[in-house]
Design a protein around this motif. Structure first.
Motif, PDB file in Angstrom:
ATOM      1  N   SER A   1       0.816  -1.221   0.000  1.00  0.00           N
ATOM      2  CA  SER A   1       0.000   0.000   0.000  1.00  0.00           C
ATOM      3  C   SER A   1       0.847   1.268   0.000  1.00  0.00           C
ATOM      4  CB  SER A   1      -0.940  -0.008   1.205  1.00  0.00           C
ATOM      5  OG  SER A   1      -1.800  -1.124   1.174  1.00  0.00           O
ATOM      6  N   ASP A   2       1.868   1.337   0.841  1.00  0.00           N
ATOM      7  CA  ASP A   2       2.682   2.547   0.907  1.00  0.00           C
ATOM      8  C   ASP A   2       3.427   2.794  -0.401  1.00  0.00           C
ATOM      9  OD1 ASP A   2       1.856   2.977   3.492  1.00  0.00           O
ATOM     10  OD2 ASP A   2       3.653   2.140   4.426  1.00  0.00           O
ATOM     11  N   GLU A   3       3.937   1.731  -1.009  1.00  0.00           N
ATOM     12  CA  GLU A   3       4.635   1.882  -2.286  1.00  0.00           C
ATOM     13  C   GLU A   3       3.676   2.320  -3.386  1.00  0.00           C
ATOM     14  OE1 GLU A   3       7.903   1.683  -3.006  1.00  0.00           O
ATOM     15  OE2 GLU A   3       8.303   1.383  -0.865  1.00  0.00           O
ATOM     16  N   VAL A   4       2.470   1.762  -3.379  1.00  0.00           N
ATOM     17  CA  VAL A   4       1.480   2.088  -4.412  1.00  0.00           C
ATOM     18  C   VAL A   4       1.148   3.566  -4.392  1.00  0.00           C
ATOM     19  CG1 VAL A   4      -0.923   1.753  -5.104  1.00  0.00           C
ATOM     20  CG2 VAL A   4       0.487  -0.230  -4.544  1.00  0.00           C
ATOM     21  N   THR A   5       0.863   4.094  -3.214  1.00  0.00           N
ATOM     22  CA  THR A   5       0.518   5.516  -3.137  1.00  0.00           C
ATOM     23  C   THR A   5       1.753   6.388  -3.286  1.00  0.00           C
ATOM     24  OG1 THR A   5       0.644   5.370  -0.702  1.00  0.00           O
ATOM     25  CG2 THR A   5      -1.524   5.096  -1.732  1.00  0.00           C
ATOM     26  N   GLY A   6       2.876   5.954  -2.714  1.00  0.00           N
ATOM     27  CA  GLY A   6       4.100   6.746  -2.787  1.00  0.00           C
ATOM     28  C   GLY A   6       4.633   6.892  -4.199  1.00  0.00           C
ATOM     29  N   ARG A   7       4.473   5.855  -4.997  1.00  0.00           N
ATOM     30  CA  ARG A   7       4.981   5.888  -6.370  1.00  0.00           C
ATOM     31  C   ARG A   7       3.894   6.255  -7.384  1.00  0.00           C
ATOM     32  NH1 ARG A   7      10.081   2.642  -7.199  1.00  0.00           N
ATOM     33  NH2 ARG A   7      10.796   1.975  -5.142  1.00  0.00           N
ATOM     34  N   GLY A   8       2.678   6.456  -6.917  1.00  0.00           N
ATOM     35  CA  GLY A   8       1.602   6.910  -7.798  1.00  0.00           C
ATOM     36  C   GLY A   8       0.999   5.854  -8.688  1.00  0.00           C
ATOM     37  N   TRP A   9       1.222   4.576  -8.362  1.00  0.00           N
ATOM     38  CA  TRP A   9       0.652   3.511  -9.194  1.00  0.00           C
ATOM     39  C   TRP A   9      -0.870   3.513  -9.140  1.00  0.00           C
ATOM     40  CZ3 TRP A   9       4.330  -0.489  -6.540  1.00  0.00           C
ATOM     41  CH2 TRP A   9       5.647  -0.277  -6.998  1.00  0.00           C
ATOM     42  N   ASP A  10      -1.428   3.911  -7.999  1.00  0.00           N
ATOM     43  CA  ASP A  10      -2.888   3.930  -7.867  1.00  0.00           C
ATOM     44  C   ASP A  10      -3.533   4.910  -8.834  1.00  0.00           C
ATOM     45  OD1 ASP A  10      -1.561   5.920  -6.350  1.00  0.00           O
ATOM     46  OD2 ASP A  10      -3.322   6.221  -5.095  1.00  0.00           O
ATOM     47  N   LYS A  11      -2.809   5.949  -9.203  1.00  0.00           N
ATOM     48  CA  LYS A  11      -3.357   6.946 -10.122  1.00  0.00           C
ATOM     49  C   LYS A  11      -3.390   6.446 -11.565  1.00  0.00           C
ATOM     50  CE  LYS A  11      -2.065  10.984  -7.336  1.00  0.00           C
ATOM     51  NZ  LYS A  11      -1.669  10.208  -6.158  1.00  0.00           N
ATOM     52  N   LEU A  12      -2.674   5.366 -11.854  1.00  0.00           N
ATOM     53  CA  LEU A  12      -2.628   4.815 -13.200  1.00  0.00           C
ATOM     54  C   LEU A  12      -3.676   3.711 -13.422  1.00  0.00           C
ATOM     55  CD1 LEU A  12       1.255   4.481 -13.618  1.00  0.00           C
ATOM     56  CD2 LEU A  12      -0.222   6.401 -14.283  1.00  0.00           C
ATOM     57  N   LEU A  13      -4.329   3.298 -12.356  1.00  0.00           N
ATOM     58  CA  LEU A  13      -5.254   2.162 -12.434  1.00  0.00           C
ATOM     59  C   LEU A  13      -6.669   2.599 -12.092  1.00  0.00           C
ATOM     60  CD1 LEU A  13      -2.950  -0.381 -10.569  1.00  0.00           C
ATOM     61  CD2 LEU A  13      -3.415  -0.346 -13.026  1.00  0.00           C
ATOM     62  N   SER A  14      -7.610   2.299 -12.988  1.00  0.00           N
ATOM     63  CA  SER A  14      -9.006   2.646 -12.751  1.00  0.00           C
ATOM     64  C   SER A  14      -9.545   1.851 -11.562  1.00  0.00           C
ATOM     65  CB  SER A  14      -9.843   2.338 -13.996  1.00  0.00           C
ATOM     66  OG  SER A  14      -9.903   0.935 -14.204  1.00  0.00           O
ATOM     67  N   PRO A  15     -10.653   2.291 -10.955  1.00  0.00           N
ATOM     68  CA  PRO A  15     -11.216   1.552  -9.811  1.00  0.00           C
ATOM     69  C   PRO A  15     -11.496   0.082 -10.116  1.00  0.00           C
ATOM     70  CG  PRO A  15     -12.208   3.722  -9.945  1.00  0.00           C
ATOM     71  CD  PRO A  15     -11.361   3.568 -11.175  1.00  0.00           C
ATOM     72  N   SER A  16     -11.970  -0.221 -11.329  1.00  0.00           N
ATOM     73  CA  SER A  16     -12.270  -1.617 -11.654  1.00  0.00           C
ATOM     74  C   SER A  16     -11.006  -2.457 -11.721  1.00  0.00           C
ATOM     75  CB  SER A  16     -13.033  -1.708 -12.984  1.00  0.00           C
ATOM     76  OG  SER A  16     -12.267  -1.183 -14.045  1.00  0.00           O
TER      77      SER A  16
ATOM     78  N   GLY B   1      -0.925  -6.644  -4.560  1.00  0.00           N
ATOM     79  CA  GLY B   1      -0.429  -6.880  -5.902  1.00  0.00           C
ATOM     80  C   GLY B   1      -0.600  -5.635  -6.748  1.00  0.00           C
ATOM     81  N   VAL B   2       0.127  -5.592  -7.852  1.00  0.00           N
ATOM     82  CA  VAL B   2       0.032  -4.457  -8.786  1.00  0.00           C
ATOM     83  C   VAL B   2      -0.104  -5.006 -10.203  1.00  0.00           C
ATOM     84  CG1 VAL B   2       1.138  -2.386  -9.678  1.00  0.00           C
ATOM     85  CG2 VAL B   2       1.447  -3.014  -7.271  1.00  0.00           C
ATOM     86  N   PRO B   3      -1.227  -4.741 -10.876  1.00  0.00           N
ATOM     87  CA  PRO B   3      -1.345  -5.120 -12.285  1.00  0.00           C
ATOM     88  C   PRO B   3      -0.784  -4.017 -13.164  1.00  0.00           C
ATOM     89  CG  PRO B   3      -3.422  -4.221 -11.530  1.00  0.00           C
ATOM     90  CD  PRO B   3      -2.469  -4.163 -10.351  1.00  0.00           C
ATOM     91  N   ASN B   4      -0.241  -4.384 -14.320  1.00  0.00           N
ATOM     92  CA  ASN B   4       0.206  -3.326 -15.236  1.00  0.00           C
ATOM     93  C   ASN B   4      -0.379  -3.501 -16.630  1.00  0.00           C
ATOM     94  OD1 ASN B   4       1.761  -5.385 -16.323  1.00  0.00           O
ATOM     95  ND2 ASN B   4       3.665  -4.219 -16.327  1.00  0.00           N
ATOM     96  N   TYR B   5      -1.428  -4.324 -16.725  1.00  0.00           N
ATOM     97  CA  TYR B   5      -2.157  -4.459 -17.982  1.00  0.00           C
ATOM     98  C   TYR B   5      -3.565  -4.958 -17.668  1.00  0.00           C
ATOM     99  CZ  TYR B   5      -1.333  -9.530 -17.632  1.00  0.00           C
ATOM    100  OH  TYR B   5      -1.317 -10.832 -17.223  1.00  0.00           O
TER     101      TYR B   5
ATOM    102  N   GLY C   1      -1.066  -6.381 -26.326  1.00  0.00           N
ATOM    103  CA  GLY C   1      -1.451  -6.290 -24.925  1.00  0.00           C
ATOM    104  C   GLY C   1      -2.430  -5.157 -24.706  1.00  0.00           C
ATOM    105  N   VAL C   2      -2.958  -5.095 -23.475  1.00  0.00           N
ATOM    106  CA  VAL C   2      -3.899  -4.033 -23.103  1.00  0.00           C
ATOM    107  C   VAL C   2      -3.235  -3.202 -22.010  1.00  0.00           C
ATOM    108  CG1 VAL C   2      -6.219  -3.498 -22.300  1.00  0.00           C
ATOM    109  CG2 VAL C   2      -5.818  -5.566 -23.639  1.00  0.00           C
ATOM    110  N   PRO C   3      -2.514  -2.142 -22.376  1.00  0.00           N
ATOM    111  CA  PRO C   3      -1.742  -1.371 -21.398  1.00  0.00           C
ATOM    112  C   PRO C   3      -2.615  -0.479 -20.533  1.00  0.00           C
ATOM    113  CG  PRO C   3      -1.614  -0.342 -23.553  1.00  0.00           C
ATOM    114  CD  PRO C   3      -2.373  -1.631 -23.743  1.00  0.00           C
ATOM    115  N   VAL C   4      -2.053  -0.039 -19.407  1.00  0.00           N
ATOM    116  CA  VAL C   4      -2.771   0.882 -18.525  1.00  0.00           C
ATOM    117  C   VAL C   4      -2.169   2.278 -18.560  1.00  0.00           C
ATOM    118  CG1 VAL C   4      -3.508  -0.969 -16.986  1.00  0.00           C
ATOM    119  CG2 VAL C   4      -1.378   0.248 -16.492  1.00  0.00           C
ATOM    120  N   ASN C   5      -0.971   2.419 -19.171  1.00  0.00           N
ATOM    121  CA  ASN C   5      -0.304   3.721 -19.142  1.00  0.00           C
ATOM    122  C   ASN C   5       0.539   3.948 -20.389  1.00  0.00           C
ATOM    123  OD1 ASN C   5       0.454   6.213 -17.900  1.00  0.00           O
ATOM    124  ND2 ASN C   5       2.369   5.299 -17.186  1.00  0.00           N
TER     125      ASN C   5
END
Length: 436
Positions: free
Chosen positions: A120-135, A155-159, A355-359
């Motif tokens: 959680s801290d890494e996700v918010t600290g590095r801004g990964w949450d801003k790249l992923l839609s709520p779904s 976990g962190v998805p990137n696609y 692929g289906v990218p997120v960013n």
């Protein structure tokens, strides 16, 4: 959806575990902090697939940015990781970073056992949450019971990924079949092929594809409340009524009508995919993870895709997750690698290889088919149309679902018998999760 093929004996599990762990050694915590040492990475994507190509580039970038670190990458078999994950991650042989399947039965189960690192801290600290839609975030977060959709990030998805219909344009044109826009039009198209003695729909009963078709058919009669009840336990689920009853009964009707071959009961997903690549199959129903491979390997005919006709809900979700084992000795390096895979340059490689990218930088995604793939996923997510996968709700459900699909194909059990078994396993699993 991609999960282990069959239940294995304890002896076989131990043999498989020994193979998985072969060649794995310890790592040095102090070395990780100094930017030297060894970074162990496992994933199971093919080298010629979209994710494999993108992550190969990510490894190159990682090495350039961490010149003192030795990268030990191992491409594992999906089932190898899936079947032995709990044993591996509870040992000191765990990798630093690993691709793993998402959902209550997989990442959720491991998180509830304390085997995965809270990101959680890494996700918010590095801004990964801003790249992923709520779904897409739904499959990355799990509560203390391992139920997805809330709680900490494990976990962190990137696609992204979703289930669609792949079709052979040449066979459609040769037999005068138009791309169907409704379920009725799809059945009429399959009737046309059957009349020409062609089995219209490729299938694999020994692995996930049969379960995906069953679920897509059920979703044709479902709404969001059903998905929330089935996947997130927000309400009761009946296996004696629609939409699940419709899914099982219609699947069996399609076998009886010759839309699906009874011989496919013993086939694996690879068999289904290679038959489509060889031009032998008019259609298959499966996920976007095939897209890059088909783009690379299909040379002798034209092919395309369309969403399952008439459905507002489709099997799909974020892609598989990067997870950091709690036993990882180089967590900082794992976080750095995840961050690289989220960069536009890596994401654009995903987009240009099916692929289906997120960013991604979509202006640099040049292939028209790839643009269509990404646009269809965007349309599904915008309409809240991701319904996850049928094997996700409870641990061990994949094997029950595969057995049910095989029974529907070979006729060894009728739809009601299959539904009864699916319902019993589902209810038992939910009870175990909810009651701890």
């Amino acid at each position: 959806m991609r999960s282990p093929r069959t239940m294995i004996s304890i002896g076989a599990a131990l043999v498989s575990l020994a193979l998985v762990l072969a060649g794995c050694g310890g790592q040095d915590d102090d070395a990780a902090q100094s930017g030297t040492g060894t970074f162990k990475l496992w994933h199971y994507e093919s080298a010629n697939g979209a994710m494999g190509k993108a992550w190969d580039k990510a490894i190159e970038v990682f090495k350039a940015e961490h010149p003192g670190v030795t990268v030990e990458f191992e491409r594992k078999a999906f089932e190898q990781i899936q079947q032995n994950a709990s044993m591996i991650l509870a040992s000191d042989q765990a990798p630093d970073l690993m691709e793993y399947n998402k959902g209550n039965a997989t990442a959720g189960l491991l998180s509830s056992k304390g085997l995965l690192t809270d990101l959680s801290d890494e996700v918010t600290g590095r801004g990964w949450d801003k790249l992923l839609s709520p779904s897409l975030q739904t499959t990355a977060r799990y509560d203390e019971k391992g139920v997805m959709g809330s709680g900490s990030w494990f976990g962190v998805p990137n696609y992204g990924e979703y289930v669609m219909v792949y079709y052979n344009k040449d066979l459609f044109q040769q037999h005068g079949v138009a791309v169907p826009k409704t379920l009725d039009e799809l059945t009429k198209a399959m009737d046309t092929f059957v009349a020409k003695k062609i089995t219209p729909l490729g299938m694999a009963g020994a692995e996930y594809p049969a379960g995906q078709l069953y679920y897509q058919l059920a979703l044709s009669k479902a709404d969001r409340s059903f998905v929330d009840n089935y996947q997130l336990y927000k309400g009761p689920v009946s296996f004696d009524a629609d939409p699940l009853k419709y899914g099982a009964e219609t699947f069996r009707q399609w076998v009886d009508k010759g839309y699906v071959s009874q011989r496919s009961a013993s086939l694996k997903a690879e068999d289904m995919g290679t038959a489509f690549i060889a031009g032998k199959t008019p259609m298959i129903v499966s996920g976007s993870w095939w897209y890059g491979r088909f783009s690379s390997e299909i040379k002798k005919f034209q092919w395309g895709t369309f969403l399952f006709p008439g459905n507002k809900l489709n099997a799909g979700s974020s892609g598989n997750l990067w997870v950091v084992p709690e036993q990882s000795k180089n967590k900082k390096l794992a976080y750095d690698f995840i961050d690289i895979t989220m960069r536009p340059e890596i994401q654009t490689i995903l987009g240009n290889n099916g692929g289906v990218p997120v960013n991604a930088d979509l202006a640099k995604v040049t292939d028209l088919k790839n643009k269509e793939l990404i646009a269809n996923f965007a349309a599904i997510t915008a309409a809240d149309g991701l319904a996850f996968y049928p094997d996700w709700p409870v641990p061990g459900y994949y094997d029950v679902l595969v057995a049910g699909g095989q029974s529907l194909i070979n006729g060894s059990k009728n739809p009601q018998q299959v539904l009864t078994e699916l319902g019993k396993a589902y209810e038992q699993g939910v009870s175990e999760i909810e009651n701890g």
